[in-house]
Write an enzyme that holds these catalytic residues in place. Structure first.
Site, PDB file in Angstrom:
ATOM      1  N   HIS A 100     -38.131  51.591   5.093  1.00  0.00           N
ATOM      2  CA  HIS A 100     -37.351  52.769   4.707  1.00  0.00           C
ATOM      3  C   HIS A 100     -38.237  53.938   4.264  1.00  0.00           C
ATOM      4  CE1 HIS A 100     -34.122  54.574   1.841  1.00  0.00           C
ATOM      5  NE2 HIS A 100     -33.829  54.937   3.070  1.00  0.00           N
ATOM      6  N   GLU A 103     -38.162  53.860   9.310  1.00  0.00           N
ATOM      7  CA  GLU A 103     -37.110  54.875   9.246  1.00  0.00           C
ATOM      8  C   GLU A 103     -37.674  56.030   8.457  1.00  0.00           C
ATOM      9  OE1 GLU A 103     -33.583  56.831   7.111  1.00  0.00           O
ATOM     10  OE2 GLU A 103     -35.463  56.051   6.317  1.00  0.00           O
ATOM     11  N   ASP A 136     -36.699  60.542   7.440  1.00  0.00           N
ATOM     12  CA  ASP A 136     -35.701  61.610   7.481  1.00  0.00           C
ATOM     13  C   ASP A 136     -36.313  62.897   8.020  1.00  0.00           C
ATOM     14  OD1 ASP A 136     -33.754  59.996   5.883  1.00  0.00           O
ATOM     15  OD2 ASP A 136     -35.312  60.202   4.357  1.00  0.00           O
ATOM     16  N   HIS A 169     -36.370  64.096   2.594  1.00  0.00           N
ATOM     17  CA  HIS A 169     -35.053  63.530   2.288  1.00  0.00           C
ATOM     18  C   HIS A 169     -34.166  64.530   1.562  1.00  0.00           C
ATOM     19  CE1 HIS A 169     -32.027  61.293  -0.032  1.00  0.00           C
ATOM     20  NE2 HIS A 169     -32.047  60.449   0.987  1.00  0.00           N
ATOM     21  N   GLU A 181     -33.869  59.488  11.199  1.00  0.00           N
ATOM     22  CA  GLU A 181     -32.620  59.974  10.609  1.00  0.00           C
ATOM     23  C   GLU A 181     -32.632  61.494  10.597  1.00  0.00           C
ATOM     24  OE1 GLU A 181     -31.327  58.686   6.663  1.00  0.00           O
ATOM     25  OE2 GLU A 181     -29.826  60.292   6.733  1.00  0.00           O
TER      26      GLU A 181
END
Ligand code: G3P
Ligand code: MG
Length: 246
Positions: free
Chosen positions: A12, A39, A41, A54, A114
Site C-alpha cells: 500500500h 499500490e 495514489d 494521497h 489509484e
C-alpha cells in the site's frame, strides 16, 4: 473465470508502514522485501503534472503547505517528503508519476495505480494518469490496473485508454454495483474489507469480477478474506504479510 493475473499481496502506498508513503523509497522497499505489486495514489499538481500524493494538501506528508492543485510541480521539487516519516528519509522528493512509474518498470513491479483527483479534477486526472500509464508500461509483461473512487475519473481513463484494465473503488459495495461496473468497463471491485460480507464476495466473483480488499494489516483477516474468494489484498504491513502469503 480467469485467475487474477496480478500480485495477490500488494504493498500500500509504495512501502506501507516501512517507508514514507507514495515515494520512490517506498517502491524500493517493496521490491527489496520481495513484493511484486504496489499500490500508489496519483494526483495532478497545479501545472497538471501527475504526481504521487494521497492528500489534497501538502502538510501531512511534506515540508510544504497549501493545496496540491494550487502548487506547481517545480515548487514541490523543493519540498521534503521523507522527514515527516524519519530522519533517515530526509530529502526524499515528491515523485512525479513519470519517475515513479519508470522505477516500477525498471524494478519489475506491477502497479495498481489509484487515480486520486483533487476535488474538481476527476476527468483531467483520470485521462492524464491513464495516458502516462500506457506509455510507461508499454513494454511491461503485465499492464497496470487503474482504480478510483471517482466514477468520472474512471470514465475519462476508459475514454482515453480503453485497453488498460480498470477497478472500481468503494467503501462498502453499493446495491447498484453491477451497473456501475458495466458502465465503467471495470474488471475488478476494490472495497474496504471491514464493510464486506462473505455473500457479497461470492456475488462479485460469481458475476465474473475480481475482488480486491484494502487495507488489510492482519494476517488472520487476510486468511479469512482469501477463504471468501477475495483475489488480492492491499496491505501496509509488509513486515507481517509476506508477498507469498496465501
Ligand atoms: O486503493 C486502495 C486504498 O489505497 C484506498 O484508500 O485512502 O489509502 O488511498 P487510500
Ligand atoms: Mg490509495
Amino acid at each position: 473465470m480467469k485467475t487474477w493475473p496480478y500480485a495477490r499481496i500488494i504493498a500500500h502506498r509504495g512501502g506501507g508502514t516501512l517507508a514514507p508513503e507514495n515515494t520512490l523509497a517506498g517502491l524500493r522497499k517493496a521490491k527489496e522485501l520481495g513484493f511484486s505489486g504496489v499500490e500508489f495514489d496519483v494526483m495532478l499538481a497545479a501545472d497538471a503534472t501527475p504526481i504521487l500524493m494521497h492528500d489534497e494538501t501538502l502538510e501531512r506528508t511534506t515540508s510544504g503547505t497549501g493545496a496540491i492543485a494550487a502548487t506547481a510541480y517545480r515548487d514541490m521539487l523543493k519540498l521534503d517528503a521523507g522527514s515527516w516519516y524519519s530522519r533517515e528519509h530526509a530529502g526524499e522528493p515528491v515523485p512525479s508519476f513519470e519517475r515513479a512509474g519508470a522505477l516500477c518498470v525498471e524494478l519489475g513491479l506491477w502497479a495498481n495505480i489509484e487515480i486520486k483527483p483533487a476535488k474538481g479534477y476527476d476527468a483531467e486526472t483520470g485521462r492524464a494518469a491513464a495516458q502516462l500509464a500506457r506509455a510507461l508500461w508499454s513494454g511491461a509483461p503485465l499492464p497496470p490496473l487503474l482504480s478510483s473512487f471517482q466514477p468520472a475519473a474512471l470514465a475519462a481513463a476508459k475514454a482515453a485508454v480503453p485497453e488498460l484494465p480498470r477497478g472500481a473503488l468503494t467503501g462498502s459495495i453499493p446495491p447498484d454495483w453491477q451497473s456501475w461496473m458495466r458502465a465503467l468497463g471495470c474488471v475488478s471491485l476494490h472495497c474496504d474489507y471491514r464493510l464486506l460480507l462473505p455473500q457479497q464476495a461470492r456475488a462479485v466473483r460469481e458475476a465474473g469480477y475480481w475482488l480486491l480488499c484494502y487495507t488489510v494489516n492482519d494476517p488472520e483477516i487476510a486468511r479469512v478474506l482469501f477463504g471468501w474468494g477475495v483475489d488480492a489484498i492491499v496491505t501496509d504491513r509488509l513486515d507481517l504479510i509476506a508477498p507469498d502469503f496465501s
